[in-house]
Design a protein around this motif. Structure first.
Motif: not given
Ligand code: NAP
Ligand code: 3Y8
Length: 264
Positions: A47, A33, A49-51, A7-8, A72, A29, A75-78, A195
């Motif tokens: 939190g 952040r 999952f650990g990759g 989610g998110g 989002h 999930s 959120a590339e990596r997830i 963005k």
């Molecule tokens: P990301 O760079 O794609 O992910 C980095 C790591 O964070 C992932 O490898 C995973 O860790 C963990 N992760 C990300 N999303 C997760 C989820 N929903 N549930 C459990 N673990 C998650 O992600 P991000 O850009 O930091 O975004 C993090 C969260 O914020 C996401 O849920 C995204 O939808 C939300 N969000 C992001 C943005 C943005 O601008 N990036 C904007 C709005 C909302 P592990 O490898 O340890 O599993």
């Protein structure tokens, strides 16, 4: 059937509501952040999952039958991990995303490929800039210290951002046009950096920029892996129903009537 929603986003919350209404078993999930993520109507875990391996293990251990990536677009990596983990765990994956925003008449956008290109675009004289990209990538703008940055963050930063001239405003979306117009006027904002999130939660600042004739530096989305993708909660519900329908086996399939085959 047991769904895991990554989610998110506004759409992820809407999907969680739809599953809860239909009493479809699901888990929600968050990455963890922000300090107090929005409560969801489904059991929620917070939190990483650990990759890929950690996510694949989680899917197996919790008997997840369908994975929905409603994270989002930035959120590339997830999203990459979700494709790999679903394949490893042998379960179907669908992405719930929203189309990118496109400039309308009256918009003054400079589209850039990434955060670094947005920084490079700020080579002009000092300006008052709304930096509406959250907290994770602020340090990149230290390369352009002469601007005054208004930072909109969900939580207060642990350490002051490395920007000599900045002001923090704490707020979380979804945002309103009235609120964003007031914010831009109150702080005398001359340019917005954001963005291309798409969706409705963050669009108000773009409408406000159009009304005030402000330029926008639009950071375009990173490329995401190939996967099944839909843009609505209804399409996910339909997919879940289809994915869980029993395969028609050959014995029970109705024989075609030879007479109709000949059109008699
Ligand atoms: P990301 O760079 O794609 O992910 C980095 C790591 O964070 C992932 O490898 C995973 O860790 C963990 N992760 C990300 N999303 C997760 C989820 N929903 N549930 C459990 N673990 C998650 O992600 P991000 O850009 O930091 O975004 C993090 C969260 O914020 C996401 O849920 C995204 O939808 C939300 N969000 C992001 C943005 C943005 O601008 N990036 C904007 C709005 C909302 P592990 O490898 O340890 O599993
Ligand atoms: C933790 C969980 C819902 C979800 C609401 C959407 C809309 C409001 C607008 C601006 C832009 C920004 C940011 C933004 C918006 C929605 C959505 C969206 C942008 C929450 C939330 C989590 C996050 C993480 C957070 C990031 C940050 C990004 C702030 C919940 C509130 C800038 C993205 O402090 C931090 O570390 C914040 C990190 C990732 C981007 C960044 O790189 O800093 N979102 N935002 C999720 C988790 O832990 O898994 O409490 O709701 C969710 C929402 N934020 O259900 O209504 O759907 O996009 N979030 C961007 O779009 O540019 C603010 O200020 O104009």
């Amino acid at each position: 059937m047991k769904i895991l929603i990554l989610g998110g986003t506004t759409e992820a919350s809407a999907l969680a509501g739809a599953l809860a209404e239909r009493s479809i078993p699901g888990l929600f999930s968050y990455a963890g952040r922000v300090a107090t993520p929005k409560p969801q109507p489904l059991p929620t875990r917070v939190g990483g999952f650990g990759g890929v391996a950690g996510l694949a293990e989680f899917l197996a251990e919790h008997g997840i039958t369908h994975l929905v990536d409603a994270t989002h677009p930035f959120a590339e990596r997830i999203s990459q991990n979700a494709v790999a983990a679903a394949r490893l765990a042998g379960i179907p994956l669908i992405a719930l995303t929203r189309p990118p925003w496109v400039p309308q008449a009256g918009d003054n956008w400079t589209s850039v490929a990434n955060i670094e290109a947005a920084v490079a675009a700020l080579s002009g004289p000092p300006e008052r800039i709304l930096l509406a990209i959250g907290r994770q990538h602020l340090a990149a703008f230290a390369a352009r210290p002469r601007h005054h940055y208004l930072l909109r963050l969900v939580d207060a930063p642990e350490a002051p951002p490395p920007l000599p001239r900045h002001r923090v405003v704490l707020d979380r979306g979804p945002f309103t046009l009235a609120g964003d117009l007031a914010l831009l006027r109150e702080h005398g904002i001359q340019r917005i950096i954001c963005k291309n999130a798409g969706g409705s939660g963050a669009i108000a600042k773009l409408t406000a920029a159009r009304e005030l004739g402000l330029p926008v530096v639009m950071i375009e989305r990173p490329a995401l892996p190939e996967r099944r993708e839909v843009h609505s909660v209804e399409a996910v519900i339909t997919w879940l129903a289809h994915e869980s329908a029993p395969e028609p086996d050959s014995e029970s399939a109705p024989e075609s009537d030879p007479r109709t085959d000949r059109g008699v």
